[in-house]
Scaffold this motif. Structure first.
Motif, short mmCIF file in Angstrom:
data_model
loop_
_atom_site.label_atom_id
_atom_site.label_comp_id
_atom_site.label_asym_id
_atom_site.label_seq_id
_atom_site.Cartn_x
_atom_site.Cartn_y
_atom_site.Cartn_z
N TYR A 117 0.84 -1.21 0.00
CA TYR A 117 0.00 0.00 0.00
C TYR A 117 0.88 1.26 0.00
O TYR A 117 1.72 1.43 0.87
CB TYR A 117 -0.92 -0.02 1.23
N ASN A 119 -0.36 4.53 -0.38
CA ASN A 119 -1.03 5.78 -0.03
C ASN A 119 -1.41 6.63 -1.23
O ASN A 119 -2.04 6.16 -2.13
CB ASN A 119 -0.08 6.59 0.85
N ASP A 120 -0.93 7.89 -1.21
CA ASP A 120 -1.33 8.85 -2.24
C ASP A 120 -0.42 8.86 -3.46
O ASP A 120 -0.42 9.83 -4.21
CB ASP A 120 -1.30 10.26 -1.64
N ARG A 142 -2.89 1.89 -4.40
CA ARG A 142 -2.78 3.30 -4.04
C ARG A 142 -4.16 3.93 -3.98
O ARG A 142 -5.13 3.37 -4.52
CB ARG A 142 -1.90 4.03 -5.06
N ASN A 143 -4.25 5.07 -3.33
CA ASN A 143 -5.53 5.78 -3.30
C ASN A 143 -5.82 6.27 -4.70
O ASN A 143 -4.95 6.85 -5.34
CB ASN A 143 -5.46 6.98 -2.36
N SER A 144 -7.02 6.05 -5.13
CA SER A 144 -7.41 6.52 -6.46
C SER A 144 -7.58 8.04 -6.38
O SER A 144 -7.77 8.61 -5.30
CB SER A 144 -8.71 5.84 -6.84
N SER A 145 -7.51 8.71 -7.54
CA SER A 145 -7.70 10.16 -7.48
C SER A 145 -9.16 10.48 -7.13
O SER A 145 -9.47 11.59 -6.74
CB SER A 145 -7.29 10.80 -8.80
N LYS A 147 -11.70 10.28 -4.39
CA LYS A 147 -11.57 10.06 -2.94
C LYS A 147 -12.30 8.81 -2.47
O LYS A 147 -13.41 8.53 -2.91
CB LYS A 147 -12.12 11.28 -2.19
N GLY A 148 -11.65 8.05 -1.59
CA GLY A 148 -12.31 6.89 -0.99
C GLY A 148 -12.17 5.61 -1.81
O GLY A 148 -12.51 4.54 -1.33
N TYR A 150 -9.78 2.90 -4.32
CA TYR A 150 -8.40 2.42 -4.43
C TYR A 150 -8.14 1.88 -5.83
O TYR A 150 -9.06 1.40 -6.49
CB TYR A 150 -8.15 1.31 -3.41
N HIS A 167 -9.31 -0.32 -11.06
CA HIS A 167 -10.06 0.19 -9.90
C HIS A 167 -10.51 -0.98 -9.05
O HIS A 167 -11.00 -1.97 -9.58
CB HIS A 167 -11.31 0.93 -10.37
#
Ligand code: ADP
Length: 493
Positions: A117, A119-120, A142-145, A147-148, A150, A167
């Motif tokens: 993982y 993160n951003d 990673r965090n998808s652009s 919000k909320g 991945y 996604h």
């Protein structure tokens, strides 16, 4: 020109507002958050519910009073009243200080405990990281652009080396899936499933990139900003600038640092040394960390985080060929600088000399802002006066040219010029125009033209930074949101 005003006379002293360490509301054993407890209850709950954190990275204690951290081990927090260094107890009962950004509260840990993982990390950076690793099935989450959500980024060599982005979706039952046939209760379960079954993916998931970079600590130990030069081993020269030579170094034989040796007479040293105490406390992923100073001998040394790829300006020029076709990566670099600047803005700290030459590039294409606030301590009039030959005229808005009025809004103007530098891969703003001609153009409201191939949406943001009225320019906080939404709109995540 009537521009000979000294920077030093019109200083807007930065006010450093320290943010207390993040406090989370206590969660009762049943998982409920209490109402307002009576003082007796409060006392009781703090006895029962001490804060437990988990180490995200290894950390080797060097100074007496500090404590080593072992990745994934748990620690009880004894004192988190200082922002950057917390006192904790390990399982053996040893007590000491640890860098607070190396641990995460157990209850808030979530995906952070997993090596995969990241993160951003942006799409572009995940691609360059995975390509660099060059291993079939290598992946990150990673965090998808959006919000909320991945995204799974997966490297495969079939039919040719490339990175695929998937996604991670959720069905109506809240289960996670990559292909609808295989749903799992949690993301870690889903990852485990796809380690064994490709289940529609380009490859089975194998390793995640090793050697994730460890963040810098705020200073080299708690309350330490004076560094003993005997503990510094000086290595090769990295470059030289306004203040003198910069060399790579090792602190206590293990920590990579950059050492700036300040040419004598180039800065008001006592004021700077005082300020350095405040500056070591500024900590953000997109700011070059100031570790401390060696101020007892001359020349004084400024010791900072080491950034392996050197200045952003040179990096852009060196990699023009590959970067020019990767507008997403260029935008990502701008977003990173904007994040660092938004942090400075939040702390009422003005940079005064933001430009691509004052940003540095590290591993995984990270970009960090360097040299913030340093301009105030320079003694050279050629640099500090807006009429001086070394003054960064091409990065200065009208109110700086006219009245030497620095603010976060003058940093915004400079940031717009920095965006222009990034999207031209390091061209000189206003080409060969002389400073006086640039001043004339800026006063008339003429601005830099749109870089070739630069998206209109990106250029529109630069133009907002160059509003002649400072109040009409956006803040870094707002700019950051706008850039992220442009990135979302332009790129498929
Ligand atoms: P000055 O601020 O004195 O003008 P710079 O900070 O620009 O000097 O440093 C000169 C050069 O040294 C930079 O262009 C860069 O190549 C190198 N350098 C400076 N700081 C670092 C660092 N922290 N890590 C790696 N290289 C650095």
């Amino acid at each position: 020109m009537g521009l000979m005003r000294s920077l030093k006379r019109n200083i807007l002293a930065p006010v450093f507002v320290s943010t207390p360490g993040a406090q989370s509301s206590p969660i009762m054993p049943g998982g409920t958050t209490p109402g307002t407890p009576s003082s007796k209850q409060k006392e009781k709950s703090s006895v029962i519910r001490s804060k437990v954190v988990v180490a995200l990275y290894n950390y080797k204690a060097i100074e007496p009073g500090d404590l080593s951290l072992e990745k994934n081990a748990e620690y009880e927090v004894i004192d988190d009243s200082q922002e950057h260094w917390w006192k904790v107890r390990d399982a053996q009962g040893n007590i000491g200080f640890i860098p607070s950004n190396y641990v995460k509260e157990k209850e808030l840990l979530g995906l952070q405990q997993y090596d995969w993982y990241v993160n951003d990390m942006s799409r572009q950076r995940s691609e360059s990281l995975l390509k660099q690793e060059d291993k079939e099935g290598c992946f990150v989450v990673r965090n998808s652009s959006t919000k909320g959500l991945y995204t799974l980024s997966l490297y495969t060599k079939n039919p040719h080396p490339h990175v695929k982005h998937y996604h991670i979706k959720q069905n109506s039952k809240g289960e996670y899936y990559l292909s609808e046939k295989h749903c799992c209760a949690s993301i870690p379960d889903l990852i485990n499933y796809h380690r064994h079954n490709s289940g529609g993916l380009a490859s089975r998931l194998k390793a995640s990139p090793c050697d994730r970079s460890v963040p810098a600590t705020a200073g080299l130990s708690h309350d330490k900003w004076e560094i003993d030069p005997q503990e510094l081993m000086l290595l090769e020269e990295l470059g030289s600038g306004q203040f003198g030579v910069v060399r790579r170094g090792k602190w206590r034989g293990s920590i990579d640092v950059a050492v700036k040796m300040m040419k004598e007479g180039t800065m008001s040293e006592d004021d700077f040394i005082e300020e350095a105490k405040v500056m070591t406390k500024l900590q953000h992923t997109n700011l070059v960390q100031l570790y401390g100073v060696c101020s007892k001998n001359r020349p004084i040394f400024i010791v900072t985080e080491y950034m392996r790829h050197g200045s952003l300006l040179n990096y852009l020029r060196r990699h023009e060929q590959s970067l020019v076709s990767n507008q997403g990566l260029l935008l990502d670099m701008c977003i990173q600088v904007c994040k660092g600047m938004a942090y400075l803005e939040r702390h009422n700290y003005i940079h005064r000399d933001l430009a691509a030459r004052n940003c540095l590039v590290g591993s995984e294409n990270t970009v960090k802002v360097a040299d913030f606030g340093l301009a105030r301590y320079v003694l050279d009039d050629q640099y500090t006066s807006s009429g001086g030959s070394k003054f960064p005229i091409k990065w200065a808005p009208p109110e700086v040219l006219n009245y030497t009025r620095f603010s976060s809004k003058s940093d915004i103007w400079a940031y717009g010029v920095l965006m222009w530098e990034v999207f031209t891969c390091g061209k000189m703003p206003y080409g060969r125009l002389k400073n006086a001609e640039v001043v004339e153009r800026v006063q008339k409201g003429l601005i830099l033209e749109r870089p070739k191939n630069c998206y209109k949406e990106v250029y529109d943001i630069m133009r907002k930074c160059w509003s002649p009225v400072p109040e009409n320019r956006p803040s870094f906080r707002v700019l950051k949101e706008q850039l992220i939404s442009v990135a979302q709109g332009l790129l498929v995540d």
